[in-house]
Design a protein around this motif. Sequence first.
Motif, PDB file in Angstrom:
ATOM      1  N   LEU B  19       0.829  -1.209   0.000  1.00  0.00           N
ATOM      2  CA  LEU B  19       0.000   0.000   0.000  1.00  0.00           C
ATOM      3  C   LEU B  19       0.859   1.254   0.000  1.00  0.00           C
ATOM      4  O   LEU B  19       0.569   2.230  -0.690  1.00  0.00           O
ATOM      5  CB  LEU B  19      -0.916  -0.007   1.230  1.00  0.00           C
ATOM      6  CG  LEU B  19      -2.097  -0.963   1.113  1.00  0.00           C
ATOM      7  CD1 LEU B  19      -2.798  -1.119   2.451  1.00  0.00           C
ATOM      8  CD2 LEU B  19      -3.086  -0.444   0.069  1.00  0.00           C
ATOM      9  N   MET B  22       2.245   1.740  -3.353  1.00  0.00           N
ATOM     10  CA  MET B  22       1.213   2.221  -4.266  1.00  0.00           C
ATOM     11  C   MET B  22       0.970   3.713  -4.072  1.00  0.00           C
ATOM     12  O   MET B  22       0.809   4.475  -5.035  1.00  0.00           O
ATOM     13  CB  MET B  22      -0.072   1.454  -3.981  1.00  0.00           C
ATOM     14  CG  MET B  22      -1.049   1.445  -5.103  1.00  0.00           C
ATOM     15  SD  MET B  22      -2.168   0.064  -4.824  1.00  0.00           S
ATOM     16  CE  MET B  22      -3.710   0.877  -4.868  1.00  0.00           C
ATOM     17  N   GLN B  23       0.946   4.115  -2.820  1.00  0.00           N
ATOM     18  CA  GLN B  23       0.704   5.529  -2.542  1.00  0.00           C
ATOM     19  C   GLN B  23       1.826   6.397  -3.096  1.00  0.00           C
ATOM     20  O   GLN B  23       1.586   7.435  -3.701  1.00  0.00           O
ATOM     21  CB  GLN B  23       0.566   5.734  -1.032  1.00  0.00           C
ATOM     22  CG  GLN B  23       0.054   7.116  -0.716  1.00  0.00           C
ATOM     23  CD  GLN B  23      -0.004   7.364   0.766  1.00  0.00           C
ATOM     24  OE1 GLN B  23       0.077   6.431   1.554  1.00  0.00           O
ATOM     25  NE2 GLN B  23      -0.144   8.611   1.128  1.00  0.00           N
ATOM     26  N   LEU B  26       1.464   6.538  -6.936  1.00  0.00           N
ATOM     27  CA  LEU B  26       0.401   7.454  -7.383  1.00  0.00           C
ATOM     28  C   LEU B  26       0.837   8.905  -7.217  1.00  0.00           C
ATOM     29  O   LEU B  26       0.676   9.726  -8.112  1.00  0.00           O
ATOM     30  CB  LEU B  26      -0.869   7.205  -6.573  1.00  0.00           C
ATOM     31  CG  LEU B  26      -1.807   6.105  -7.067  1.00  0.00           C
ATOM     32  CD1 LEU B  26      -2.929   5.886  -6.064  1.00  0.00           C
ATOM     33  CD2 LEU B  26      -2.386   6.488  -8.415  1.00  0.00           C
ATOM     34  N   THR B  27       1.399   9.191  -6.046  1.00  0.00           N
ATOM     35  CA  THR B  27       1.841  10.553  -5.778  1.00  0.00           C
ATOM     36  C   THR B  27       2.884  10.981  -6.803  1.00  0.00           C
ATOM     37  O   THR B  27       2.815  12.068  -7.373  1.00  0.00           O
ATOM     38  CB  THR B  27       2.446  10.641  -4.361  1.00  0.00           C
ATOM     39  OG1 THR B  27       1.466  10.173  -3.443  1.00  0.00           O
ATOM     40  CG2 THR B  27       2.832  12.054  -4.008  1.00  0.00           C
ATOM     41  N   ILE B  30       1.278  11.653 -10.221  1.00  0.00           N
ATOM     42  CA  ILE B  30       0.479  12.887 -10.283  1.00  0.00           C
ATOM     43  C   ILE B  30       1.386  14.111 -10.178  1.00  0.00           C
ATOM     44  O   ILE B  30       1.237  15.081 -10.913  1.00  0.00           O
ATOM     45  CB  ILE B  30      -0.605  12.899  -9.189  1.00  0.00           C
ATOM     46  CG1 ILE B  30      -1.583  11.750  -9.433  1.00  0.00           C
ATOM     47  CG2 ILE B  30      -1.347  14.218  -9.181  1.00  0.00           C
ATOM     48  CD1 ILE B  30      -2.623  11.583  -8.353  1.00  0.00           C
ATOM     49  N   VAL B 292      -2.407  21.330  -5.173  1.00  0.00           N
ATOM     50  CA  VAL B 292      -2.578  19.875  -5.201  1.00  0.00           C
ATOM     51  C   VAL B 292      -1.258  19.175  -4.890  1.00  0.00           C
ATOM     52  O   VAL B 292      -1.217  18.214  -4.115  1.00  0.00           O
ATOM     53  CB  VAL B 292      -3.119  19.420  -6.578  1.00  0.00           C
ATOM     54  CG1 VAL B 292      -2.980  17.922  -6.742  1.00  0.00           C
ATOM     55  CG2 VAL B 292      -4.571  19.824  -6.730  1.00  0.00           C
ATOM     56  N   ALA B 295      -0.575  19.455  -1.198  1.00  0.00           N
ATOM     57  CA  ALA B 295      -1.474  18.597  -0.421  1.00  0.00           C
ATOM     58  C   ALA B 295      -1.092  17.125  -0.571  1.00  0.00           C
ATOM     59  O   ALA B 295      -1.064  16.371   0.417  1.00  0.00           O
ATOM     60  CB  ALA B 295      -2.912  18.828  -0.873  1.00  0.00           C
ATOM     61  N   LEU B 296      -0.769  16.736  -1.794  1.00  0.00           N
ATOM     62  CA  LEU B 296      -0.388  15.343  -2.049  1.00  0.00           C
ATOM     63  C   LEU B 296       0.840  14.941  -1.253  1.00  0.00           C
ATOM     64  O   LEU B 296       0.897  13.875  -0.634  1.00  0.00           O
ATOM     65  CB  LEU B 296      -0.067  15.172  -3.535  1.00  0.00           C
ATOM     66  CG  LEU B 296      -1.141  14.592  -4.422  1.00  0.00           C
ATOM     67  CD1 LEU B 296      -0.653  14.532  -5.838  1.00  0.00           C
ATOM     68  CD2 LEU B 296      -1.543  13.223  -3.933  1.00  0.00           C
ATOM     69  N   VAL B 299      -0.023  14.652   2.430  1.00  0.00           N
ATOM     70  CA  VAL B 299      -0.787  13.432   2.721  1.00  0.00           C
ATOM     71  C   VAL B 299       0.130  12.205   2.677  1.00  0.00           C
ATOM     72  O   VAL B 299       0.084  11.335   3.545  1.00  0.00           O
ATOM     73  CB  VAL B 299      -1.959  13.277   1.724  1.00  0.00           C
ATOM     74  CG1 VAL B 299      -2.529  11.875   1.767  1.00  0.00           C
ATOM     75  CG2 VAL B 299      -3.046  14.290   2.037  1.00  0.00           C
ATOM     76  N   THR B 300       0.981  12.155   1.657  1.00  0.00           N
ATOM     77  CA  THR B 300       1.887  11.018   1.541  1.00  0.00           C
ATOM     78  C   THR B 300       2.856  10.963   2.714  1.00  0.00           C
ATOM     79  O   THR B 300       3.098   9.894   3.287  1.00  0.00           O
ATOM     80  CB  THR B 300       2.656  11.112   0.202  1.00  0.00           C
ATOM     81  OG1 THR B 300       1.702  11.117  -0.841  1.00  0.00           O
ATOM     82  CG2 THR B 300       3.592   9.938   0.026  1.00  0.00           C
ATOM     83  N   LEU B 302       2.376  12.153   5.697  1.00  0.00           N
ATOM     84  CA  LEU B 302       1.649  11.738   6.898  1.00  0.00           C
ATOM     85  C   LEU B 302       1.374  10.236   6.880  1.00  0.00           C
ATOM     86  O   LEU B 302       1.451   9.559   7.903  1.00  0.00           O
ATOM     87  CB  LEU B 302       0.329  12.514   7.008  1.00  0.00           C
ATOM     88  CG  LEU B 302       0.484  13.993   7.357  1.00  0.00           C
ATOM     89  CD1 LEU B 302      -0.872  14.672   7.432  1.00  0.00           C
ATOM     90  CD2 LEU B 302       1.218  14.152   8.691  1.00  0.00           C
ATOM     91  N   GLY B 303       1.073   9.722   5.696  1.00  0.00           N
ATOM     92  CA  GLY B 303       0.852   8.281   5.571  1.00  0.00           C
ATOM     93  C   GLY B 303       2.098   7.497   5.953  1.00  0.00           C
ATOM     94  O   GLY B 303       2.030   6.479   6.654  1.00  0.00           O
ATOM     95  N   GLY B 306       2.520   7.598   9.675  1.00  0.00           N
ATOM     96  CA  GLY B 306       1.561   6.706  10.326  1.00  0.00           C
ATOM     97  C   GLY B 306       1.987   5.250  10.255  1.00  0.00           C
ATOM     98  O   GLY B 306       2.031   4.544  11.272  1.00  0.00           O
ATOM     99  N   LEU B 307       2.327   4.790   9.051  1.00  0.00           N
ATOM    100  CA  LEU B 307       2.685   3.381   8.876  1.00  0.00           C
ATOM    101  C   LEU B 307       3.994   3.043   9.575  1.00  0.00           C
ATOM    102  O   LEU B 307       4.121   2.002  10.225  1.00  0.00           O
ATOM    103  CB  LEU B 307       2.788   3.049   7.385  1.00  0.00           C
ATOM    104  CG  LEU B 307       1.470   2.651   6.727  1.00  0.00           C
ATOM    105  CD1 LEU B 307       1.703   2.212   5.310  1.00  0.00           C
ATOM    106  CD2 LEU B 307       0.759   1.570   7.521  1.00  0.00           C
TER     107      LEU B 307
END
Lengths: 435, 410
Positions: B19, B22-23, B26-27, B30, B292, B295-296, B299-300, B302-303, B306-307
């Motif tokens: 995951l 994948m994140q 994607l980041t 984009i 964007v 923000a991306l 978010v990434t 922070l993810g 977290g993990l």
Amino acid sequence: MFQYYLDLAWRSLKRNKALTALMVLAIALGIGASITTLTVLHVLSGDPLPGRSGEIYYPQIDPQDLRGMSPSKEPPSQLTLIDGMNLLRAARADRQALMKGGEVPIQPEQSALDPFYVDARYTTADFFAMFGTPFRFGHAWSAADDEAKARQVVISRDLDEKLFGGANSVGRTLRISGTAFQIVGVLDHWQPNPHFYDLNTGSYAAGEQVFLPLQTMIDLHLSRDGSNDCWGNGGGGTDTLLPADTCVWLQFWVQLDSPAKVEAYRQFLVHYSQEQKALGRFQRPPNVRLRSLMQWLDYNGVVPDDVRLQTWLAFGFLAVCLVNTVGLMLAKFMRRAGELGVRRALGASRRSLLAQLLVEAGVVGLVGGVGGAVLALGGLWLVRQRSSDYASLAHLDPSMLLTTFVLALGATLLAGLLPAWRACQVAPALQLKSH
Amino acid sequence: MDILPILSTLRRHKLTAGLLVMQIALTCAIVCNAVFLIGQRLQRMDMPSGVAEHELLQIQVADVVKSGNPYARVQEDLALLRQVPGVQSVAFSNQVPFGGSSSNGNVLLDPNQPQRTLNATTYFGQNLVPTMGVQLVAGRDLQDDDFVDVDTALKGLKTGDTKSLPHVTLITRGLAERLWPGQNPLGRLIYLTPTVGLRVVGVMASLVRPNAYDADTAQYTMVIPLRMGADRGMSYVIRTRPQDRSGVLAAALAALRKADPQRIVTTQRSFDEVRRHFFRDDRAMAGILVGVIAALLVVTALGIVGLASFWVAQRRRTIGVRRALGATRSDVLHYFQTENFLLATIGIGLGMVLAYGINLFLMQHYELPRLPAIYFPVGAVALWLIGQVAVLGPALRAAAVPPVVATRAG
């Protein structure tokens, strides 16, 4: 049971505040961005005449010479004056209106107001009935008034408020470009978006303040806006001169109540083209189109590319946020393997564990949805600060607000499915043993 | 640092590791495309106009009631504006660069050819080249006796009287290169209709279309010697020194109002504002893209935090054992940093492929050019950095785990 799961979810979310906050934040950001762009797209690609648009059609014929003005096989997007008047007078549709946009100076009677320019629509009588414009006072002019080049005008509610304080001004005189007009009607608020009937004068938020007969405009040489496209030795004409006969510059709309009538009208256009060719006016074989209102908007690519691009971008962003949420939820649920093992050992089925975890995911989704709605309101406020001509239209309506929560809840449940399923796979005995 | 044990640990966390990859992918995809789109917009907003933008003002006025001779009206106004202190030059034009609304003509190289060669924009009006500061690179400017009144020309067009039509034109170097590549355009003929032939007497370095939406055709411009009467859509263009602009604008408006208080001023702005207005949507889009991207990345990051925190918490015991067996704090720190670097690298690799795919989609649907290769390493470095910064906190926490944890249960 649901209540109990809700309680469990709440406790669990409170236990690990940082991780919960991260998940809610990710959902809120993703949903906020998606809803902001979706709302803009929704507003811009909306139906300007709900309930009516299915019966409104835009006929196109091809009067160009063989050399032609454009290499495309599509007929021009407007009509010449001759063809416009011919089709109008043939009156083969249930209703029809020929029109052109312009800008006219208004000279108020009150000396306190300076003269000012407003957008004008020069059209024929059926315009109002065909498009279902609401009247606050009075009514439209008649077809006879069109032919008589009547000095009659229908004004917008805004103009009525500006000049007459919102009173019933029907019967009063309005001086336009040095000529006295009689006000016969005052519209109620009416501003279809997109501005479908004439995309040349702005696709969005372009509302006319005065409407007067097309023949009157020609008679008075009032100034026109929008495009003139000419071919051969045609000249566009300056503001005071009418465009040549080899120029297309008028928009023509018809109302056709049934599919049979649509087909009959298409035949009529072909027949008309053949007739004109026989007369030597047209040189090309009949080349006609009869698009419905929504097809016309689509054909003209009214929704800006940027808006579509932003929507893609926002959904890409939402996808990243969701993947993020899946990861975090997986971490959170797996950490609770012990607790879940105990519940399993005490007799809870996998299904009830799954339900419990999904309720937890749903709570995250709802809270994220609230955050997303707030962010979307902020995002739309930002969009409205922009100077694009469509910016002022970006508002969240009830249907989009509902979409926000459905999307937030749906997306989060989807994101929670995999982690919840994985967490339910714990073997009860094994977990008990290790503690 | 040994990579194999990290890999074997990750194999036991396939799902979470997958995951994260994948994140990042994607980041990365984009962000690469978004940065590219920003570059495109900035490049567009920089489009040259060919005129002295910081020295120009635009004024449009409209009569409430049309009166008198519109041609004389223009001459009176021009004389009036020339008197205004600070005004260096004044022109009357049917359109202005980046003004939006434009007049265009179909260009034919041979009066009998069946289809147009291209569509070019047509500027009309006297004194345009010196006032706007357009640079002539060959030939001569239009002269007074080249000019014809618009009404006369339109009548001539109707009756076929070619004598009352204009006969010469100025074109841009870009248009000349497109029509006659590598050849001298001076003296050649351009046909606007089968009977309107214009001889090229001068070549301009650059003069952009009022509606330059497409960079390729932005310089397809002609200046035709047509004299116009006063009218609502026409512009007075005033040239002055950059620092005098606001004063001159006010004085010019006052002079026009004094001559006829009944007139309405519909437009009054500097050319800086003209450009700002024309590119407003591009500027907004670039702003959105920057938002964007930010923000991306947040978010990434922070993810990852977290993990990584979850992993550290999960492996507290293992870390304790390693510490008890002699691993130093920096060994533990490096372990988590290397782990993140590995995951980021796999994510970036996938992201590049995805970025290319997205670019293909955009090329098809939005007529964008191919993504230049330079965006790939830029995106990669950005994500590596973000990953390392994000993992630092949890990794430090892991390094702080004391060896004694190994002796505790659970």
